[in-house]
Design an enzyme around this catalytic site. Structure first.
Site, mmCIF file in Angstrom:
data_model
loop_
_atom_site.group_PDB
_atom_site.id
_atom_site.type_symbol
_atom_site.label_atom_id
_atom_site.label_comp_id
_atom_site.label_asym_id
_atom_site.label_seq_id
_atom_site.Cartn_x
_atom_site.Cartn_y
_atom_site.Cartn_z
ATOM 1 N N ILE A 221 -28.354 22.889 20.046
ATOM 2 C CA ILE A 221 -27.226 22.553 20.935
ATOM 3 C C ILE A 221 -27.061 21.043 20.987
ATOM 4 O O ILE A 221 -25.946 20.524 20.923
ATOM 5 C CB ILE A 221 -27.477 23.081 22.368
ATOM 6 N N ASP B 269 -35.006 12.995 22.683
ATOM 7 C CA ASP B 269 -35.729 14.221 22.323
ATOM 8 C C ASP B 269 -37.172 13.805 22.093
ATOM 9 O O ASP B 269 -37.487 12.606 22.055
ATOM 10 C CB ASP B 269 -35.124 14.871 21.061
ATOM 11 N N SER C 218 -30.801 24.503 29.810
ATOM 12 C CA SER C 218 -32.029 25.201 29.400
ATOM 13 C C SER C 218 -32.222 26.505 30.166
ATOM 14 O O SER C 218 -32.078 26.543 31.391
ATOM 15 C CB SER C 218 -33.246 24.311 29.655
ATOM 16 N N ASN C 219 -32.583 27.526 29.444
ATOM 17 C CA ASN C 219 -32.785 28.856 30.025
ATOM 18 C C ASN C 219 -34.227 29.085 30.459
ATOM 19 O O ASN C 219 -35.135 28.458 29.922
ATOM 20 C CB ASN C 219 -32.419 29.919 28.980
ATOM 21 N N ASP D 24 -20.188 31.379 29.655
ATOM 22 C CA ASP D 24 -19.767 32.704 30.114
ATOM 23 C C ASP D 24 -18.253 32.730 30.329
ATOM 24 O O ASP D 24 -17.584 33.712 30.009
ATOM 25 C CB ASP D 24 -20.504 33.058 31.420
ATOM 26 N N ARG E 117 -16.517 32.661 26.901
ATOM 27 C CA ARG E 117 -16.540 34.008 26.294
ATOM 28 C C ARG E 117 -15.567 34.946 26.993
ATOM 29 O O ARG E 117 -14.819 35.685 26.331
ATOM 30 C CB ARG E 117 -17.964 34.588 26.403
ATOM 31 N N HIS F 158 -26.693 33.424 35.179
ATOM 32 C CA HIS F 158 -26.515 33.328 33.723
ATOM 33 C C HIS F 158 -27.589 34.130 32.991
ATOM 34 O O HIS F 158 -28.423 33.585 32.290
ATOM 35 C CB HIS F 158 -26.527 31.866 33.259
ATOM 36 N N MET G 203 -22.073 26.857 22.667
ATOM 37 C CA MET G 203 -22.691 26.248 23.847
ATOM 38 C C MET G 203 -22.421 24.754 23.896
ATOM 39 O O MET G 203 -22.184 24.198 24.968
ATOM 40 C CB MET G 203 -24.206 26.516 23.850
HETATM 41 N N1 LIG Z 1 -26.798 27.784 29.561
HETATM 42 C C1 LIG Z 1 -26.361 28.404 28.495
HETATM 43 O O1 LIG Z 1 -25.277 29.007 28.513
HETATM 44 C C2 LIG Z 1 -27.148 28.389 27.221
HETATM 45 C C3 LIG Z 1 -28.439 27.929 27.209
HETATM 46 N N2 LIG Z 1 -29.152 27.892 26.046
HETATM 47 C C4 LIG Z 1 -30.523 27.378 26.119
HETATM 48 O O2 LIG Z 1 -30.564 26.024 25.662
HETATM 49 C C5 LIG Z 1 -31.895 25.711 25.235
HETATM 50 C C6 LIG Z 1 -31.879 24.964 23.911
HETATM 51 O O3 LIG Z 1 -31.395 25.775 22.885
HETATM 52 P P1 LIG Z 1 -31.303 25.238 21.376
HETATM 53 O O4 LIG Z 1 -30.690 23.898 21.340
HETATM 54 O O5 LIG Z 1 -30.708 26.317 20.568
HETATM 55 O O6 LIG Z 1 -32.856 25.095 21.018
HETATM 56 P P2 LIG Z 1 -33.535 24.171 19.878
HETATM 57 O O7 LIG Z 1 -34.930 24.619 19.736
HETATM 58 O O8 LIG Z 1 -32.666 24.146 18.672
HETATM 59 O O9 LIG Z 1 -33.478 22.712 20.526
HETATM 60 C C7 LIG Z 1 -34.218 22.390 21.653
HETATM 61 C C8 LIG Z 1 -34.562 20.939 21.584
HETATM 62 O O10 LIG Z 1 -35.295 20.617 22.771
HETATM 63 C C9 LIG Z 1 -36.279 19.679 22.402
HETATM 64 N N3 LIG Z 1 -37.336 19.584 23.386
HETATM 65 C C10 LIG Z 1 -38.398 20.386 23.594
HETATM 66 N N4 LIG Z 1 -39.162 19.897 24.585
HETATM 67 C C11 LIG Z 1 -38.543 18.768 25.022
HETATM 68 C C12 LIG Z 1 -38.854 17.810 26.009
HETATM 69 N N5 LIG Z 1 -39.940 17.909 26.783
HETATM 70 N N6 LIG Z 1 -38.013 16.765 26.175
HETATM 71 C C13 LIG Z 1 -36.898 16.655 25.401
HETATM 72 N N7 LIG Z 1 -36.573 17.520 24.446
HETATM 73 C C14 LIG Z 1 -37.397 18.570 24.254
HETATM 74 C C15 LIG Z 1 -36.773 20.173 21.038
HETATM 75 O O11 LIG Z 1 -37.461 19.137 20.353
HETATM 76 C C16 LIG Z 1 -35.473 20.574 20.382
HETATM 77 O O12 LIG Z 1 -34.902 19.514 19.650
HETATM 78 C C17 LIG Z 1 -32.631 27.049 25.194
HETATM 79 O O13 LIG Z 1 -33.426 27.173 26.355
HETATM 80 C C18 LIG Z 1 -31.523 28.066 25.221
HETATM 81 O O14 LIG Z 1 -31.929 29.314 25.738
HETATM 82 C C19 LIG Z 1 -28.602 28.277 24.869
HETATM 83 C C20 LIG Z 1 -27.309 28.724 24.819
HETATM 84 C C21 LIG Z 1 -26.484 28.865 26.000
HETATM 85 O O1 LIG Z 2 -28.470 34.161 25.097
HETATM 86 C C1 LIG Z 2 -29.204 33.155 25.042
HETATM 87 O O2 LIG Z 2 -30.431 33.197 24.979
HETATM 88 C C2 LIG Z 2 -28.548 31.814 25.100
HETATM 89 C C3 LIG Z 2 -27.559 31.831 26.185
HETATM 90 O O3 LIG Z 2 -27.868 31.622 27.345
HETATM 91 C C4 LIG Z 2 -26.196 32.261 25.876
HETATM 92 O O4 LIG Z 2 -25.809 32.283 24.692
HETATM 93 O O5 LIG Z 2 -25.477 32.610 26.812
#
Ligand SMILES: NC(=O)C1=CN([C@@H]2O[C@H](COP(=O)(O)OP(=O)(O)OC[C@H]3O[C@@H](n4cnc5c(N)ncnc54)[C@H](O)[C@@H]3O)[C@@H](O)[C@H]2O)C=CC1
Ligand SMILES: O=C([O-])CC(=O)C(=O)O
Length: 348
Positions: free
Chosen positions: A47, A68, A152-153, A184, A187, A211, A262
């Site tokens: 993201i 990061d 973050s989830n 949400d 979508r 969420h 996202m």
């Molecule tokens: N609120 C929403 O609607 C949505 C939430 N999410 C959530 O977003 C989060 C990230 O998803 P992605 O980007 O796909 O994951 P990803 O694994 O591709 O990226 C996460 C990043 O966070 C970094 N990270 C880990 N620990 C850290 C720390 N202490 N400080 C700073 N950075 C740190 C990692 O190095 C990585 O670059 C997940 O928890 C996911 O479930 C995802 C989609 C929708």
């Molecule tokens: O589904 C997941 O884990 C990521 C998220 O929150 C979304 O896409 O709404």
């Protein structure tokens, strides 16, 4: 995408007519926008990278800080070559976190692990709760007045975690903490437009609750433009919105969850926060915030954004029997996710 194109994208996706009209008729291109620093924590992730790109395209940002644990120098160097207003800096590793955060007006947090098929968002709690707690501690120390956009989830727990950390540090302001539920809404708008055969650019749908799964409650009875959908169609649209994240997780088959949609949703929400900070009137988005709309301490509903963050939390409006049942059904899960977050911070 140039500034005009971005503005047109943001205009089309705006959840309110007034926000849209601001963008078209009162844009900041002719008047100088105030200096605003936006920090992305987790900027090298799935993201984080496209979100950093979209924030670089936002003319309301003057300073873009990308943090990061690793990989940010490359992302920052790449994004920094784009010829838009903001100055970009990359920070990697905990010893640079303070610098990354200092002076931030908005901190967006997509740091943490994503789901794999078969997992619930709550399965991410074990790892992400600790990440969010330590990042919140740093925010409390270095930029306690920033608006925090939590991606973050599990959002239903990570927002209460941040709130408890801020309280423990004496810096909690409930107006400044947001769970980002914009995806949400994005979508619900897309699926509704497809089913109702209306122009997606004209669609508004409030999504309330939380969420995760059934805690995501789209209120299609309040969708506009109105359409004559059957009960079966509304039930199917509701389920698809609730399962939207899982649909992407399964399609990615082990390679993570929604990142591009996202990033888009996160950019829309951060843009709304920036507009609110800048004094644009009637900026309204759905978000998971501290709330007295129900008996639950946090709840997603429409909120008005202003110079201090949340200016007004709107009630739910009239609900159909189906929506009322959905509301009652989500409360137990949402309550326990909130309590789990609170308990984590207090070590029990
Ligand atoms: N609120 C929403 O609607 C949505 C939430 N999410 C959530 O977003 C989060 C990230 O998803 P992605 O980007 O796909 O994951 P990803 O694994 O591709 O990226 C996460 C990043 O966070 C970094 N990270 C880990 N620990 C850290 C720390 N202490 N400080 C700073 N950075 C740190 C990692 O190095 C990585 O670059 C997940 O928890 C996911 O479930 C995802 C989609 C929708
Ligand atoms: O589904 C997941 O884990 C990521 C998220 O929150 C979304 O896409 O709404």
């Amino acid at each position: 995408m140039n500034t005009a194109m971005l503005r047109s994208v943001l205009k089309r996706s705006s959840s309110t007519a007034s926000t849209a009209s601001y963008l078209s008729s009162r844009g900041f291109s002719s008047a100088p926008a105030p200096e605003r620093k936006v920090t992305v924590l987790g900027a090298a992730g799935g993201i984080g990278q496209p979100l950093s790109l979209l924030m670089k395209l936002n003319p309301l940002v003057s300073s873009l800080s990308l943090y990061d644990i690793a990989g940010t120098p490359g992302v920052a160097a790449d994004v920094s070559h784009i010829n838009t207003r903001s100055e970009v800096k990359g920070y990697a590793g905990e010893d640079q976190l303070g610098q990354a955060l200092e002076g931030s007006d908005i901190v967006i947090i997509p740091a943490g692990v994503p789901r794999k098929p078969g997992m619930t968002r709550d399965d991410l709690f074990k790892i992400n709760a600790g990440i969010v707690k330590s990042l919140s501690e740093a925010i409390a120390k270095y930029c306690p007045n920033a608006l925090v956009n939590m991606i973050s989830n599990p959002v239903n727990s990570t927002v209460p975690i941040a709130a408890e950390v801020f309280k423990s540090k004496g810096v909690y302001d409930e107006r400044r903490l947001f769970g980002v539920t914009t995806l949400d809404v994005v979508r619900a708008k897309t699926f509704y437009a497809g089913k109702a055969k209306v122009n997606v650019a004209d669609v508004n749908v409030p999504v309330v609750g939380g969420h995760a799964g059934i805690t995501i409650l789209p209120l299609f009875s309040q969708a506009s433009p109105k359409a004559n959908l059957s009960d079966e169609e509304i039930i199917a649209l509701t389920k698809r919105t609730q399962d939207g994240g899982t649909e992407v997780v399964e399609a990615k088959a082990g390679k993570g969850s929604a990142t591009l949609s996202m990033a888009y949703a996160g950019a829309i929400f951060a843009d709304a926060c920036l507009k609110g900070l800048n004094g644009v009137p009637d900026v309204i988005e759905c978000s998971f915030v501290q709330s007295s709309v129900t008996e639950l301490p946090f709840f997603a509903s429409k909120v008005r954004l202003g110079k201090n963050g949340v200016e007004e939390v709107f009630g739910l409006g009239p609900l159909t029997d189906f929506e009322q049942q959905g509301l009652e059904a989500l409360k137990a899960e949402l309550k326990s996710s909130i309590e789990k977050g609170v308990a984590f911070v207090h070590g029990n």
